[in-house]
Design an enzyme around this catalytic site. Structure first.
Site, PDB file in Angstrom:
ATOM      1  N   GLY A   1      39.899   9.230 -23.143  1.00  0.00           N
ATOM      2  CA  GLY A   1      39.335   9.093 -21.795  1.00  0.00           C
ATOM      3  C   GLY A   1      39.491   7.703 -21.190  1.00  0.00           C
ATOM      4  O   GLY A   1      39.843   7.561 -20.023  1.00  0.00           O
ATOM      5  N   SER A   2      39.232   6.678 -21.984  1.00  0.00           N
ATOM      6  CA  SER A   2      39.294   5.317 -21.416  1.00  0.00           C
ATOM      7  C   SER A   2      40.594   4.598 -21.788  1.00  0.00           C
ATOM      8  O   SER A   2      40.687   3.385 -21.681  1.00  0.00           O
ATOM      9  CB  SER A   2      38.086   4.492 -21.868  1.00  0.00           C
ATOM     10  OG  SER A   2      38.102   4.301 -23.267  1.00  0.00           O
TER      11      SER A   2
ATOM     12  N   VAL B   1      31.236   2.775 -24.426  1.00  0.00           N
ATOM     13  CA  VAL B   1      30.051   3.126 -23.647  1.00  0.00           C
ATOM     14  C   VAL B   1      29.029   3.771 -24.585  1.00  0.00           C
ATOM     15  O   VAL B   1      27.847   3.453 -24.575  1.00  0.00           O
ATOM     16  CB  VAL B   1      30.424   4.088 -22.496  1.00  0.00           C
ATOM     17  CG1 VAL B   1      29.173   4.528 -21.747  1.00  0.00           C
ATOM     18  CG2 VAL B   1      31.399   3.412 -21.545  1.00  0.00           C
ATOM     19  N   GLY B   2      29.523   4.683 -25.428  1.00  0.00           N
ATOM     20  CA  GLY B   2      28.637   5.378 -26.365  1.00  0.00           C
ATOM     21  C   GLY B   2      28.136   4.416 -27.439  1.00  0.00           C
ATOM     22  O   GLY B   2      28.831   3.472 -27.819  1.00  0.00           O
TER      23      GLY B   2
ATOM     24  N   HIS C   1      40.584  12.067 -27.783  1.00  0.00           N
ATOM     25  CA  HIS C   1      39.596  11.082 -27.318  1.00  0.00           C
ATOM     26  C   HIS C   1      40.302   9.905 -26.629  1.00  0.00           C
ATOM     27  O   HIS C   1      40.310   8.776 -27.148  1.00  0.00           O
ATOM     28  CB  HIS C   1      38.730  10.583 -28.484  1.00  0.00           C
ATOM     29  CG  HIS C   1      37.460   9.922 -28.017  1.00  0.00           C
ATOM     30  ND1 HIS C   1      36.297   9.910 -28.757  1.00  0.00           N
ATOM     31  CD2 HIS C   1      37.154   9.263 -26.867  1.00  0.00           C
ATOM     32  CE1 HIS C   1      35.352   9.253 -28.106  1.00  0.00           C
ATOM     33  NE2 HIS C   1      35.860   8.852 -26.943  1.00  0.00           N
TER      34      HIS C   1
ATOM     35  N   GLY D   1      25.484  10.745 -14.619  1.00  0.00           N
ATOM     36  CA  GLY D   1      25.420   9.284 -14.668  1.00  0.00           C
ATOM     37  C   GLY D   1      26.617   8.753 -13.906  1.00  0.00           C
ATOM     38  O   GLY D   1      27.207   9.447 -13.069  1.00  0.00           O
ATOM     39  N   ARG D   2      26.984   7.524 -14.242  1.00  0.00           N
ATOM     40  CA  ARG D   2      28.107   6.879 -13.557  1.00  0.00           C
ATOM     41  C   ARG D   2      29.381   7.725 -13.652  1.00  0.00           C
ATOM     42  O   ARG D   2      30.071   7.941 -12.661  1.00  0.00           O
ATOM     43  CB  ARG D   2      28.350   5.532 -14.240  1.00  0.00           C
ATOM     44  CG  ARG D   2      28.403   4.397 -13.291  1.00  0.00           C
ATOM     45  CD  ARG D   2      28.732   3.132 -14.058  1.00  0.00           C
ATOM     46  NE  ARG D   2      27.573   2.308 -14.258  1.00  0.00           N
ATOM     47  CZ  ARG D   2      26.954   2.108 -15.427  1.00  0.00           C
ATOM     48  NH1 ARG D   2      27.401   2.660 -16.514  1.00  0.00           N
ATOM     49  NH2 ARG D   2      25.902   1.348 -15.503  1.00  0.00           N
TER      50      ARG D   2
HETATM   51  O1  GLV Z   1      34.100   7.277 -25.708  1.00  0.00           O
HETATM   52  C1  GLV Z   1      34.281   6.183 -25.312  1.00  0.00           C
HETATM   53  C2  GLV Z   1      33.254   5.231 -25.119  1.00  0.00           C
HETATM   54  O2  GLV Z   1      32.114   5.472 -25.520  1.00  0.00           O
HETATM   55  O3  GLV Z   1      33.544   4.164 -24.553  1.00  0.00           O
END
Ligand code: GLV
Length: 324
Positions: A291-292, A80-81, A289, A159-160
Site C-alpha cells: 500500500g505505501s 502507520v500500524g 502488502h 480515518g485519514r
Molecule cells: O501497513 C503499513 C503501515 O502500517 O504503515
C-alpha cells in the site's frame, strides 16, 4: 549528541538515515529482510540505545524492552500500524511510541482504489488469460465483472486513509457512500458519506473497503456469519490489516458465492504462503502488502521515524505520538 545511540532494525531510505546521522551514532541491521527476534534482543543487549527505529515486522515485546534497558526513550516505528508494539509494556517503562501517520495516506488510498478496480473488473484474470494464451475470439460473457456506477460503497474505518479512499472513489459514480467507525466524523460530509452501524454497512454495501487498524475490537470482524449477511454481489477490499478478516471464513465465502470477490493487500499471516487456498481462487486478488510502496511515502516515513527519534532524545514531543 554523539554520545547517543539509535538502533535501526533494517536498511531504510536514505533521508531517514541522513537525518539520524546528523546527530547520533547509528547501528543498523544491514539487511532488506526482517531482523530475527533473537538477533534484535541480542542487539539490544549489546549496547545501550536511546532510540529504537523499527518496522511493522518487528515484535517489540517485553523481551526486547527488557534487553534494551531503562535508557531507551522511544520506539519509533516506520509504519502507520503499531499493533506489533506492546504499548502497555512501553507505558510501564515510560518509553514513547510513535508512528508515521499522514505521509502514506495518498499512497495507500491510491492502492486501495487500484485494488478495488482490479477486483471489480477481474483485471488479474484478464492479464493471466493473455499470458496463458487463453485469449480467443471475442465472447459476450467472458470475464464480466461489476461496475462501480450506481453501486453502494462502504468504508470500514473513516480515518485519514478511509476518507481519502472515499474521495478518490466518489467520482466513479457510487449512488451512496456509507461508513462505520467508532464514532461519526465531521469530514464525512465532504464525501457525502452517511454513518451506519456495522450491520448496516455489511447489509447495504456492494463494495466494502476495510481501512481500519487491527485492535481487539476489529479482529475477525469479517467472519463466516458476516459473509452470509453480506450481499451476494459484494466485493470486499482490505488495505488495513489482515487480522480484521477471518481468512478461513473468507475462503469459504468466496468458494460458496456468499460474496463475489475480495481484494487483499494485507493478509493473515504475512507473507501468505502460495499454498494458501485463497491464492488459487480466481475471485481473490492478493497483493504483497504494498500500500505505501512509493518512494514519496517511504522516504517521508523514514524521515518522520528519524525525526521522532530525534525529538524523543531531545526531550521534545514526537510528531506521531501513539502512547507515552
Ligand atoms: O501497513 C503499513 C503501515 O502500517 O504503515
Amino acid at each position: 549528541m554523539p554520545d547517543k545511540w539509535v538502533y535501526v532494525t533494517r536498511n531504510i531510505p536514505q533521508p531517514g538515515l541522513a537525518k539520524l546521522a546528523e546527530q547520533f551514532n547509528i547501528e543498523t541491521y544491514q539487511s532488506d529482510e526482517a531482523i530475527p527476534h533473537d538477533v534484535l534482543v541480542s542487539a539490544m543487549k549489546g549496547k545501550r540505545y536511546d532510540a529504537l527505529l523499527c518496522m511493522l515486522t518487528d515484535q517489540i515485546d517485553e523481551e526486547v524492552l527488557d534487553a534494551a534497558g531503562p535508557q531507551l526513550k522511544i520506539v519509533a516505528t516506520m509504519s502507520v500500524g503499531y499493533e506489533h508494539i506492546n504499548l502497555q509494556e512501553c507505558g510501564k517503562r515510560n518509553i514513547l511510541v510513535a508512528n508515521t501517520p499522514g505521509v502514506s495516506t495518498d499512497s495507500v488510498a491510491e492502492l486501495t482504489a487500484t485494488l478495488l478496480l482490479m477486483t471489480a473488473r477481474r483485471v488479474t484474470e484478464g492479464v493471466e488469460a493473455v499470458k496463458k494464451g487463453e485469449w480467443g475470439p471475442w465472447k459476450p460473457m467472458w470475464l464480466c465483472g461489476t461496475e462501480l456506477t450506481g453501486r453502494v460503497l462502504g468504508i470500514y474505518g473513516l480515518g485519514r486513509i478511509g476518507f481519502n479512499v472515499g474521495r478518490r472513489l466518489k467520482p466513479f459514480g457510487f449512488s451512496k457512500i456509507y461508513y462505520t467507525d467508532v464514532h461519526e466524523v465531521s469530514y464525512a460530509k465532504d464525501i457525502d458519506a452517511e454513518f451506519v452501524d456495522f450491520d448496516g454497512l455489511i447489509e447495504k454495501c456492494d463494495f466494502i473497503c476495510v481501512c481500519c487498524n487491527l485492535t481487539p475490537q476489529t479482529r475477525h470482524m469479517f467472519n463466516a456469519e458476516v459473509f452470509k449477511r453480506m450481499k451476494k454481489g459484494a466485493i470486499l477490499i482490505n488495505t488495513g490489516r489482515g487480522g480484521v478478516i477471518d481468512h478461513e471464513a473468507l475462503t469459504e465465502a468466496l468458494r460458496n458465492g456468499d460474496i463475489t470477490g475480495a481484494g487483499l493487500d494485507v493478509t493473515e499471516p504475512e507473507p501468505l504462503p502460495p499454498t494458501h487456498p485463497l491464492v488459487s481462487l480466481p475471485n481473490c486478488v492478493i497483493l504483497p502488502h504494498m500500500g505505501s510502496n512509493t518512494w514519496d511515502s517511504r522516504n517521508a516515513m523514514a524521515e518522520i521515524a528519524a525525526k521522532n527519534c530525534i525529538a524523543a532524545i531531545s526531550d521534545q514531543t514526537p510528531e506521531g505520538i501513539v502512547a507515552a
